[in-house]
Design a protein around this motif. Structure first.
Motif, PDB file in Angstrom:
ATOM      1  N   GLY A 136       4.386  57.190   5.619  1.00  0.00           N
ATOM      2  CA  GLY A 136       3.378  56.478   4.839  1.00  0.00           C
ATOM      3  C   GLY A 136       3.953  55.284   4.110  1.00  0.00           C
ATOM      4  O   GLY A 136       3.329  54.211   4.059  1.00  0.00           O
ATOM      5  N   LEU A 137       5.150  55.437   3.549  1.00  0.00           N
ATOM      6  CA  LEU A 137       5.803  54.326   2.862  1.00  0.00           C
ATOM      7  C   LEU A 137       6.122  53.190   3.826  1.00  0.00           C
ATOM      8  O   LEU A 137       5.796  52.018   3.557  1.00  0.00           O
ATOM      9  N   VAL A 138       6.754  53.520   4.937  1.00  0.00           N
ATOM     10  CA  VAL A 138       7.164  52.501   5.902  1.00  0.00           C
ATOM     11  C   VAL A 138       5.954  51.750   6.454  1.00  0.00           C
ATOM     12  O   VAL A 138       5.919  50.509   6.488  1.00  0.00           O
ATOM     13  N   LEU A 139       4.927  52.481   6.862  1.00  0.00           N
ATOM     14  CA  LEU A 139       3.765  51.846   7.476  1.00  0.00           C
ATOM     15  C   LEU A 139       2.940  51.063   6.457  1.00  0.00           C
ATOM     16  O   LEU A 139       2.407  50.000   6.778  1.00  0.00           O
ATOM     17  N   ALA A 140       2.828  51.570   5.235  1.00  0.00           N
ATOM     18  CA  ALA A 140       2.057  50.852   4.216  1.00  0.00           C
ATOM     19  C   ALA A 140       2.714  49.522   3.862  1.00  0.00           C
ATOM     20  O   ALA A 140       2.040  48.491   3.732  1.00  0.00           O
ATOM     21  N   VAL A 141       4.033  49.530   3.704  1.00  0.00           N
ATOM     22  CA  VAL A 141       4.750  48.280   3.397  1.00  0.00           C
ATOM     23  C   VAL A 141       4.662  47.316   4.575  1.00  0.00           C
ATOM     24  O   VAL A 141       4.405  46.120   4.399  1.00  0.00           O
ATOM     25  N   ALA A 142       4.869  47.836   5.792  1.00  0.00           N
ATOM     26  CA  ALA A 142       4.795  46.983   6.978  1.00  0.00           C
ATOM     27  C   ALA A 142       3.409  46.368   7.126  1.00  0.00           C
ATOM     28  O   ALA A 142       3.261  45.185   7.452  1.00  0.00           O
ATOM     29  N   LEU A 143       2.388  47.156   6.878  1.00  0.00           N
ATOM     30  CA  LEU A 143       1.008  46.667   6.998  1.00  0.00           C
ATOM     31  C   LEU A 143       0.716  45.606   5.950  1.00  0.00           C
ATOM     32  O   LEU A 143       0.061  44.590   6.248  1.00  0.00           O
ATOM     33  N   ALA A 144       1.204  45.819   4.741  1.00  0.00           N
ATOM     34  CA  ALA A 144       0.993  44.824   3.686  1.00  0.00           C
ATOM     35  C   ALA A 144       1.677  43.504   4.033  1.00  0.00           C
ATOM     36  O   ALA A 144       1.113  42.422   3.819  1.00  0.00           O
ATOM     37  N   VAL A 145       2.882  43.584   4.569  1.00  0.00           N
ATOM     38  CA  VAL A 145       3.612  42.374   4.959  1.00  0.00           C
ATOM     39  C   VAL A 145       2.870  41.627   6.068  1.00  0.00           C
ATOM     40  O   VAL A 145       2.748  40.394   6.049  1.00  0.00           O
ATOM     41  N   LEU A 146       2.345  42.370   7.030  1.00  0.00           N
ATOM     42  CA  LEU A 146       1.611  41.749   8.132  1.00  0.00           C
ATOM     43  C   LEU A 146       0.324  41.092   7.645  1.00  0.00           C
ATOM     44  O   LEU A 146      -0.046  40.001   8.097  1.00  0.00           O
ATOM     45  N   LEU A 147      -0.362  41.736   6.712  1.00  0.00           N
ATOM     46  CA  LEU A 147      -1.610  41.171   6.204  1.00  0.00           C
ATOM     47  C   LEU A 147      -1.376  39.865   5.457  1.00  0.00           C
ATOM     48  O   LEU A 147      -2.198  38.944   5.516  1.00  0.00           O
ATOM     49  N   VAL A 148      -0.249  39.789   4.756  1.00  0.00           N
ATOM     50  CA  VAL A 148       0.068  38.557   4.020  1.00  0.00           C
ATOM     51  C   VAL A 148       0.275  37.395   4.979  1.00  0.00           C
ATOM     52  O   VAL A 148      -0.047  36.239   4.666  1.00  0.00           O
ATOM     53  N   GLU A 149       0.801  37.693   6.153  1.00  0.00           N
ATOM     54  CA  GLU A 149       1.112  36.636   7.118  1.00  0.00           C
ATOM     55  C   GLU A 149      -0.129  36.120   7.856  1.00  0.00           C
ATOM     56  O   GLU A 149      -0.042  35.129   8.572  1.00  0.00           O
ATOM     57  N   MET A 175      -1.897  48.361  -2.536  1.00  0.00           N
ATOM     58  CA  MET A 175      -1.033  48.243  -3.714  1.00  0.00           C
ATOM     59  C   MET A 175       0.176  47.358  -3.414  1.00  0.00           C
ATOM     60  O   MET A 175       0.564  46.512  -4.227  1.00  0.00           O
ATOM     61  N   TYR A 176       0.755  47.542  -2.233  1.00  0.00           N
ATOM     62  CA  TYR A 176       1.897  46.706  -1.862  1.00  0.00           C
ATOM     63  C   TYR A 176       1.448  45.275  -1.578  1.00  0.00           C
ATOM     64  O   TYR A 176       2.177  44.320  -1.872  1.00  0.00           O
ATOM     65  N   LEU A 177       0.249  45.126  -1.036  1.00  0.00           N
ATOM     66  CA  LEU A 177      -0.281  43.787  -0.790  1.00  0.00           C
ATOM     67  C   LEU A 177      -0.468  43.041  -2.103  1.00  0.00           C
ATOM     68  O   LEU A 177      -0.126  41.856  -2.200  1.00  0.00           O
ATOM     69  N   ALA A 178      -0.991  43.706  -3.123  1.00  0.00           N
ATOM     70  CA  ALA A 178      -1.165  43.077  -4.429  1.00  0.00           C
ATOM     71  C   ALA A 178       0.183  42.695  -5.031  1.00  0.00           C
ATOM     72  O   ALA A 178       0.315  41.629  -5.649  1.00  0.00           O
ATOM     73  N   ALA A 179       1.191  43.557  -4.846  1.00  0.00           N
ATOM     74  CA  ALA A 179       2.528  43.249  -5.372  1.00  0.00           C
ATOM     75  C   ALA A 179       3.129  42.046  -4.656  1.00  0.00           C
ATOM     76  O   ALA A 179       3.768  41.192  -5.290  1.00  0.00           O
ATOM     77  N   ILE A 180       2.925  41.950  -3.350  1.00  0.00           N
ATOM     78  CA  ILE A 180       3.460  40.813  -2.590  1.00  0.00           C
ATOM     79  C   ILE A 180       2.792  39.517  -3.030  1.00  0.00           C
ATOM     80  O   ILE A 180       3.443  38.470  -3.158  1.00  0.00           O
ATOM     81  N   MET A 181       1.485  39.586  -3.261  1.00  0.00           N
ATOM     82  CA  MET A 181       0.763  38.393  -3.694  1.00  0.00           C
ATOM     83  C   MET A 181       1.255  37.891  -5.054  1.00  0.00           C
ATOM     84  O   MET A 181       1.088  36.718  -5.391  1.00  0.00           O
ATOM     85  N   GLY A 182       1.862  38.786  -5.840  1.00  0.00           N
ATOM     86  CA  GLY A 182       2.362  38.388  -7.151  1.00  0.00           C
ATOM     87  C   GLY A 182       3.784  37.854  -7.147  1.00  0.00           C
ATOM     88  O   GLY A 182       4.299  37.447  -8.191  1.00  0.00           O
ATOM     89  N   ILE A 183       4.437  37.843  -5.992  1.00  0.00           N
ATOM     90  CA  ILE A 183       5.798  37.314  -5.907  1.00  0.00           C
ATOM     91  C   ILE A 183       5.766  35.786  -6.038  1.00  0.00           C
ATOM     92  O   ILE A 183       4.908  35.120  -5.453  1.00  0.00           O
ATOM     93  N   ASP A 184       6.684  35.249  -6.781  1.00  0.00           N
ATOM     94  CA  ASP A 184       6.758  33.800  -7.000  1.00  0.00           C
ATOM     95  C   ASP A 184       6.946  33.069  -5.671  1.00  0.00           C
ATOM     96  O   ASP A 184       7.904  33.315  -4.935  1.00  0.00           O
ATOM     97  N   GLY A 185       6.005  32.162  -5.346  1.00  0.00           N
ATOM     98  CA  GLY A 185       6.066  31.432  -4.082  1.00  0.00           C
ATOM     99  C   GLY A 185       7.260  30.520  -3.956  1.00  0.00           C
ATOM    100  O   GLY A 185       7.677  30.178  -2.841  1.00  0.00           O
ATOM    101  N   SER A 186       7.833  30.119  -5.110  1.00  0.00           N
ATOM    102  CA  SER A 186       8.993  29.213  -5.054  1.00  0.00           C
ATOM    103  C   SER A 186      10.198  29.887  -4.398  1.00  0.00           C
ATOM    104  O   SER A 186      11.069  29.208  -3.843  1.00  0.00           O
ATOM    105  N   LEU A 187      10.251  31.229  -4.448  1.00  0.00           N
ATOM    106  CA  LEU A 187      11.355  31.932  -3.801  1.00  0.00           C
ATOM    107  C   LEU A 187      11.304  31.735  -2.293  1.00  0.00           C
ATOM    108  O   LEU A 187      12.336  31.513  -1.647  1.00  0.00           O
TER     109      LEU A 187
END
Length: 310
Positions: free
Chosen positions: A93-106, A186-198
């Motif tokens: 669940g952890l691996v797939l949820a993080v992977a899915l969130a990363v894919l959705l951001v892209e 939840m992971y998608l929301a956290a990714i969206m909050g990462i500073d874009g300058s990084l």
């Protein structure tokens, strides 16, 4: 000291007022029911008037109710199933949820991104009864979709509800299908909050998407992943009753791979009506979960204090 506390109370009275409904809910439904744990140590009687009177007139039996779990021949099976299933749910669940969130951001198309999020979020709102009927429509021996497909190829129909060896994979798949989309939000929301300058700095340095994920996204999510995993570890001795009872349709032929602590206690309670035994099982699960959370959090604090739950 009293005046200082009163001053802090006045300064934060609006915040405390906002917290008050949740605090009342926890007191009524989480802390007051703890007094009922005494039922685990008595032979609960039904013939008294009122809950407190029933406990007061019940015979003290000590740890005898816990023998219901530990002295049965099924104790090893239900404990093994509960722990191993939860470990699979936590890790996958952890691996797939993080992977899915990363894919959705892209996904750059916002409409498509929202469509995918909605489609993956919807299974979370389905009850296990409905999910159980969905699964039955695929696995039914006579009219199931999978058996109809196999018949087209000249193969014999398979009685899925009499073959325990397939159900660890079926149950894990159904659980992930239902919850991964919800957890990814939840992971998608956290990714969206990462500073874009990084990411901009990484692109200037020539880092591709994979390196950006490995060196920026995942480190930024480490704290959230650790906290959610610690909370999940605390419930490793609990099983989702609907998943293990409704989806396999309570088939006795599948008990070797679908019977967990919660379903075993339910069947025992339904047969014998012993509230003391079921309360003992719940207390045992809570105590083990508490110990696991404290131990896991202690280990995390030793590795990285900032990622600890408390």
């Amino acid at each position: 000291m009293l005046s200082r506390s009163f001053k802090r109370f006045r300064q934060n009275k609006m915040l405390l007022l906002m917290v008050l409904p949740a605090a009342i809910w926890f007191v009524l439904f989480s802390y007051l029911p703890m007094a009922g744990s005494v039922i685990a140590f008595v032979e609960y009687r039904y013939d008294s008037n009122g809950f407190l009177s029933s406990i007061w007139n019940s015979k003290w039996v000590g740890l005898r109710n816990f023998e219901f779990l530990f002295q049965t021949s099924d104790a090893l099976i239900i404990t093994r199933n509960t722990v191993l299933y939860n470990l699979a749910f936590i890790v996958l669940g952890l691996v797939l949820a993080v992977a899915l969130a990363v894919l959705l951001v892209e996904i750059r198309n916002r409409r498509m991104s929202k469509t995918y999020q909605t489609a993956m979020f919807m299974p979370y709102f389905l009850s296990w009864v409905i999910v159980g009927y969905f699964v039955f429509s695929f696995l039914s021996t006579s009219k199931g979709l999978l058996n109809q497909l196999t018949s087209w190829f000249g193969l014999d129909a398979l009685n899925w509800y009499a073959e325990p060896k397939y159900w660890p994979f079926i149950l894990v798949f159904i659980y992930l299908w239902k919850f991964v989309g919800y957890n990814s939000i939840m992971y998608l929301a956290a990714i969206m909050g990462i500073d874009g300058s990084l990411y901009e700095a990484a692109m200037i340095d020539g880092a591709g998407k994979w390196k950006q994920i490995v060196h920026i996204t995942l480190p930024q999510l480490t704290s959230l992943m650790t906290i959610l995993t610690l909370l999940a570890v605390g419930r490793i001795f609990y099983a989702d009753f609907g998943l293990f009872y409704q989806v396999p349709r309570d088939s006795g032929l599948l008990y070797s791979t679908t019977n967990v602590i919660d379903t075993y206690v339910y069947r025992g309670l339904k047969t014998s009506g012993e509230f003391g035994m079921s309360t003992a099982a719940g207390l045992y699960q809570s105590f083990v979960g508490f110990v696991l959370v404290i131990t896991s959090n202690y280990i995390v604090r030793k590795i990285n204090k900032d990622n600890a739950l408390f």
